[in-house]
Design an enzyme around this catalytic site. Structure first.
Site, PDB file in Angstrom:
ATOM      1  N   GLN A  93     -28.639   0.486  18.359  1.00  0.00           N
ATOM      2  CA  GLN A  93     -29.667   1.544  18.717  1.00  0.00           C
ATOM      3  C   GLN A  93     -30.059   2.000  17.480  1.00  0.00           C
ATOM      4  OE1 GLN A  93     -31.482   2.527  21.010  1.00  0.00           O
ATOM      5  NE2 GLN A  93     -30.589   1.186  22.612  1.00  0.00           N
ATOM      6  N   SER A  94     -30.264   1.370  16.138  1.00  0.00           N
ATOM      7  CA  SER A  94     -30.603   1.829  15.017  1.00  0.00           C
ATOM      8  C   SER A  94     -32.175   2.155  15.055  1.00  0.00           C
ATOM      9  CB  SER A  94     -30.387   0.593  13.945  1.00  0.00           C
ATOM     10  OG  SER A  94     -31.092   0.838  12.765  1.00  0.00           O
ATOM     11  N   ASN A  95     -32.168   3.529  14.367  1.00  0.00           N
ATOM     12  CA  ASN A  95     -33.503   4.225  14.300  1.00  0.00           C
ATOM     13  C   ASN A  95     -33.986   3.693  12.883  1.00  0.00           C
ATOM     14  OD1 ASN A  95     -33.066   6.167  16.269  1.00  0.00           O
ATOM     15  ND2 ASN A  95     -31.533   7.012  14.913  1.00  0.00           N
TER      16      ASN A  95
END
Ligand code: PLP
Length: 334
Positions: A75-77
């Site tokens: 879930q890397s921004n």
């Protein structure tokens, strides 16, 4: 210091707003709390990586890259904002996603940031935990290069001296806002991870001779390691800017008491911070970063570290789209 000598593409809506949070300030009964809205940088739901990408993507363009690569957690921004920046600038984007949590939830694996990566046309591949992800990425980049691609690789979180320039710029922007609104700030607090945000901010503040204490709330590494990472990057960033020596080791302060069970895994107080910010100020925090920063802010007010009469700025680094990837944390009634 002259930031204008570095190539930059304009991707963010700047300046981001600086707002008062009267209901949260009252509920906590401590200092006056303000919020710097870097969750509102505009690019594909915003966040702090966009400021870094203004300098990183300009460097990629200057090198004639036709493809950018980066890496991060599922879930890397940062991966999502990189995919968005690449789409906007007409470059291909390939990302390596590391499974740091072991979560098997469908929303975690396919919703939130992952959905947006996909919508922006990024291609992706996955890795298990505990690998040297920057090395994994470089190996894949080499493969693309032998196929004739001009690949620009961006380290995790966009945290090198080029990316950190984006947060030198944010420090200048905030100081200007403090002056124009007559706000005499006592503390700045934010979530710290791959270190570029804190390193850039501390260089910008100290280069302007502003002695406002900056506190990073850790999301992963232990305190000594986090501070060392930030300090080392601050030194490189100051050198790149032509102002070596502006940051002292004592200027770099991280508090890592709010990491909870580990990176990407919320603690009780992480969830409490999400709840309090949402209900008092309609501000959405994310469970990986900004809510751990928020939990630190709340607890340090309760403990009297930040006092009544003081003015504290919480830098919101973004990430709210990740809430949909963490759907399992929230009990929504039928
Ligand atoms: C990456 C990130 C951070 C941490 O910033 P670093 O520059 O990596 O230290 C904080 N908040 C959010 C929402 C992020 O995506």
């Amino acid at each position: 210091m002259n930031l204008a000598k570095f190539p930059r593409v304009h991707l963010a809506h700047l300046p981001t707003p600086l707002e008062h949070m009267p209901r949260l300030s009252e509920a906590l009964g401590g200092p006056d709390i303000y919020i710097k809205r870097d969750d509102c940088t505009g690019l594909s739901t915003g966040g702090n990586k966009t400021r870094k990408l203004e300098f990183l993507m300009a460097e990629a363009q200057a090198q004639g890259a036709d493809m950018v690569m980066t890496q991060g957690a599922t879930q890397s921004n940062h991966a999502r904002q990189t995919a968005a920046a690449a789409a906007k600038l007409g470059m291909d984007c390939h990302i390596l996603l590391e499974d740091r949590t072991g979560y098997n939830y469908d929303n975690y694996k396919h919703n939130g940031n992952v959905l947006l990566d996909h919508l922006h046309g990024a291609t992706m591949e996955h890795r298990g935990p505990d690998l040297d992800m920057n090395a994994e990425m470089e190996a894949v980049a080499e493969k693309f290069r032998t196929e004739g691609r001009n690949v620009y690789t961006i380290p995790g979180g966009g945290s090198n001296a080029t990316g950190a320039l984006g947060y030198v710029n944010c420090a200048l922007e905030m100081l200007n806002q403090f002056v124009t609104t007559g706000l005499n700030v006592d503390h700045i607090v934010h979530a710290t991870g791959s270190a570029g945000t804190q390193a850039g901010l501390i260089v910008g503040l100290r280069a302007m001779n502003a002695n406002i204490p900056l506190l990073g709330i850790g999301v992963r590494a232990p305190k000594a390691k986090q501070e060392e990472n930030v300090y080392n990057l601050a030194v490189k960033t100051a050198e790149k800017l032509g102002c070596p020596g502006v940051v002292a080791r004592e200027d770099v302060v991280a508090n890592t008491d709010y990491v909870g069970p580990g990176y990407g895994m919320p603690a009780e107080d992480t969830l409490e911070a999400i709840d309090i910010f949402a209900k008092h100020e309609a501000i959405l925090l994310d469970p990986v970063y900004s809510a751990k920063g928020g939990a630190g802010l709340i607890d340090l007010i309760r403990k009297g570290h930040f006092k009544k009469g003081e003015k504290v700025v919480f830098l919101h680094t973004g990430g709210a789209i990740g809430l949909t990837g963490y759907r399992h944390l929230f009990n929504v009634p039928e």
